[in-house]
Design an enzyme around this catalytic site. Sequence first.
Site, mmCIF file in Angstrom:
data_model
loop_
_atom_site.group_PDB
_atom_site.id
_atom_site.type_symbol
_atom_site.label_atom_id
_atom_site.label_comp_id
_atom_site.label_asym_id
_atom_site.label_seq_id
_atom_site.Cartn_x
_atom_site.Cartn_y
_atom_site.Cartn_z
ATOM 1 N N SER A 119 0.696 -1.126 -0.053
ATOM 2 C CA SER A 119 0.083 -0.126 -0.356
ATOM 3 C C SER A 119 0.840 1.445 -0.360
ATOM 4 O O SER A 119 0.424 2.444 -0.197
ATOM 5 C CB SER A 119 -1.345 0.240 1.318
ATOM 6 O OG SER A 119 -0.353 -0.084 3.120
ATOM 7 N N HIS A 140 -2.572 -2.719 -5.990
ATOM 8 C CA HIS A 140 -2.991 -2.299 -4.916
ATOM 9 C C HIS A 140 -4.570 -2.864 -4.100
ATOM 10 O O HIS A 140 -5.493 -1.919 -4.848
ATOM 11 C CB HIS A 140 -2.753 -1.041 -4.602
ATOM 12 C CG HIS A 140 -3.158 -0.448 -2.814
ATOM 13 N ND1 HIS A 140 -2.938 0.434 -3.020
ATOM 14 C CD2 HIS A 140 -3.377 -2.055 -1.713
ATOM 15 C CE1 HIS A 140 -3.384 0.490 -1.340
ATOM 16 N NE2 HIS A 140 -3.373 -0.620 -0.995
ATOM 17 N N GLU A 152 -5.405 -0.124 -7.415
ATOM 18 C CA GLU A 152 -4.564 0.577 -7.802
ATOM 19 C C GLU A 152 -4.233 -0.356 -9.226
ATOM 20 O O GLU A 152 -2.722 -1.487 -8.358
ATOM 21 C CB GLU A 152 -3.797 1.348 -6.752
ATOM 22 C CG GLU A 152 -4.668 2.432 -6.195
ATOM 23 C CD GLU A 152 -4.334 3.120 -5.482
ATOM 24 O OE1 GLU A 152 -4.698 4.569 -4.845
ATOM 25 O OE2 GLU A 152 -3.181 2.356 -5.031
ATOM 26 N N ASN A 190 -3.928 6.521 -0.889
ATOM 27 C CA ASN A 190 -3.462 6.708 0.407
ATOM 28 C C ASN A 190 -3.108 8.494 0.635
ATOM 29 O O ASN A 190 -2.989 8.345 1.561
ATOM 30 C CB ASN A 190 -2.925 5.884 0.863
ATOM 31 C CG ASN A 190 -2.961 4.499 1.529
ATOM 32 O OD1 ASN A 190 -4.572 4.614 2.280
ATOM 33 N ND2 ASN A 190 -2.215 2.519 1.276
HETATM 34 N N1 CAA Z 1 -15.468 -10.372 3.470
HETATM 35 C C1 CAA Z 1 -15.759 -10.621 2.575
HETATM 36 N N2 CAA Z 1 -17.537 -9.838 2.248
HETATM 37 C C2 CAA Z 1 -17.402 -8.752 3.429
HETATM 38 C C3 CAA Z 1 -16.919 -8.810 4.803
HETATM 39 C C4 CAA Z 1 -15.645 -9.732 4.370
HETATM 40 N N3 CAA Z 1 -14.451 -8.825 5.613
HETATM 41 N N4 CAA Z 1 -17.151 -7.876 5.718
HETATM 42 C C5 CAA Z 1 -18.295 -7.553 4.876
HETATM 43 N N5 CAA Z 1 -18.335 -8.127 3.179
HETATM 44 C C6 CAA Z 1 -19.964 -8.381 2.768
HETATM 45 C C7 CAA Z 1 -20.548 -8.333 3.402
HETATM 46 O O1 CAA Z 1 -20.738 -10.071 3.676
HETATM 47 C C8 CAA Z 1 -22.104 -7.486 2.892
HETATM 48 O O2 CAA Z 1 -22.237 -8.757 1.170
HETATM 49 P P1 CAA Z 1 -23.648 -8.736 0.885
HETATM 50 O O3 CAA Z 1 -24.412 -7.024 0.422
HETATM 51 O O4 CAA Z 1 -23.825 -9.352 -0.535
HETATM 52 O O5 CAA Z 1 -24.753 -8.960 1.553
HETATM 53 C C9 CAA Z 1 -21.242 -6.555 2.727
HETATM 54 O O6 CAA Z 1 -20.265 -6.856 2.683
HETATM 55 C C10 CAA Z 1 -21.720 -5.104 3.605
HETATM 56 O O7 CAA Z 1 -21.455 -5.852 4.149
HETATM 57 P P2 CAA Z 1 -22.365 -5.537 5.655
HETATM 58 O O8 CAA Z 1 -23.934 -5.391 5.462
HETATM 59 O O9 CAA Z 1 -22.149 -6.146 6.965
HETATM 60 O O10 CAA Z 1 -21.897 -4.673 6.233
HETATM 61 P P3 CAA Z 1 -21.766 -2.925 5.706
HETATM 62 O O11 CAA Z 1 -22.846 -2.581 5.025
HETATM 63 O O12 CAA Z 1 -21.806 -2.008 6.985
HETATM 64 O O13 CAA Z 1 -20.314 -3.180 4.786
HETATM 65 C C11 CAA Z 1 -17.900 -2.933 4.521
HETATM 66 C C12 CAA Z 1 -19.200 -3.647 5.122
HETATM 67 C C13 CAA Z 1 -17.704 -3.416 2.902
HETATM 68 C C14 CAA Z 1 -16.473 -2.712 5.051
HETATM 69 C C15 CAA Z 1 -17.989 -1.251 4.804
HETATM 70 O O14 CAA Z 1 -18.187 -0.831 5.494
HETATM 71 C C16 CAA Z 1 -17.206 -0.451 3.700
HETATM 72 O O15 CAA Z 1 -17.257 -0.540 2.814
HETATM 73 N N6 CAA Z 1 -15.908 0.284 4.850
HETATM 74 C C17 CAA Z 1 -15.233 1.515 4.143
HETATM 75 C C18 CAA Z 1 -13.909 -0.176 3.589
HETATM 76 C C19 CAA Z 1 -12.565 0.781 3.625
HETATM 77 O O16 CAA Z 1 -12.893 1.835 3.552
HETATM 78 N N7 CAA Z 1 -11.618 0.061 2.938
HETATM 79 C C20 CAA Z 1 -10.679 0.716 2.496
HETATM 80 C C21 CAA Z 1 -9.896 0.781 3.681
HETATM 81 S S1 CAA Z 1 -8.146 1.122 3.446
HETATM 82 C C22 CAA Z 1 -7.302 0.019 2.451
HETATM 83 O O17 CAA Z 1 -7.736 -1.134 2.411
HETATM 84 C C23 CAA Z 1 -5.971 -0.636 1.840
HETATM 85 C C24 CAA Z 1 -4.547 0.413 2.256
HETATM 86 O O18 CAA Z 1 -3.584 1.038 1.834
HETATM 87 C C25 CAA Z 1 -4.751 0.479 4.106
#
Ligand code: CAA
Length: 296
Positions: A119, A140, A152, A190
Amino acid sequence: MQIREVGVIGCGLMGSGIAQVAATAGFPTVVLEASEELCQRGMHNISQRLERLVQKGTLSPHEGTAIQNRLKAVTDKSQLSNCDLVIEAIIENREEKLQLWRALDGILKREAILASNTSSLSITEMMMATSRPERFVGLHFFNPVPVMELVEIVRTILTDPQVHQTVLAFAGKLGKTPVCASDSAGFIVNRLLIPYLMDAIRALEQGAGSIADIDRAMKLGCGHPMGPFVLLDFIGLDTACSIANIVFEEFREPRFAPPGLLKRLVIAGRYGRKSGKGFYDYSDPNSPKPLELDRR
Ligand code: CAA
């Protein structure tokens, strides 16, 4: 250039997600881990996620089994020798990644495309640890990999344009939307996300609001899926702090620098969700409790 078989190195949070989406897209996928135990743990996590999709009716039981059959977990690097694309997703540690790429260089086939899921670390530096820098890219993914649409794709000064095109097409086959980024620290996401997250911590330190209220404000006021502290805990405070340090090192702008509170939480072993405590305490996962302000 055709990608038939995919290799994924590391089957932790990111690696297992990448292996899952590659196998789901129909690619035979070899996953390399350091021990049998880690192989089993990674495969178990993937099976559980696939089972959930079968239970929800998103996947048929037959498809679930077919995906599992396309996955092979191994502990011996030589098993990656037939892979056309090898994606490294090990711990975010510069030395470990460089050492791994040096070791793989003599094992992977000459035509293979090499990719790192880093990342924030330099793709240019990693590619120079191999004898084929023109075949190296950054790939990424975002957490949770099966859900997040973005990838990315990082091209360096030396990346062969055909390699770049092949990787763009591969991301499309995984059902992801690729964006092209240059090899500067933090790439696109990021570079913009880290100052926002670090600013949220500074706002907390300066008393702008409580953890829960800042989270609520950004979630409900800006339509973000998670507030900044929930997201920090989700990413991992150690990971966020290390990305911030790397991006700060490159740009030397205070907005990228990790605030004192983040450094103290990391030193204290509060890494976020993965350690059970970060800005929130997850002892009761259904009702996480924010860090007490007098203990900041
Ligand atoms: N693995 C697989 N599927 C998952 C999951 C996981 N860990 N967590 C949630 N899901 C799925 C659920 O099964 C659900 O699927 P359906 O719609 O088919 O039922 C869907 O995602 C939505 O989940 P929830 O209803 O339980 O919860 P939510 O609506 O709050 O969504 C989330 C969860 C997708 C994580 C959402 O909160 C989100 O998009 N959060 C932001 C995540 C983000 O910003 N990620 C980037 C981080 S930065 C990074 O990764 C890069 C870096 O370099 C640091």
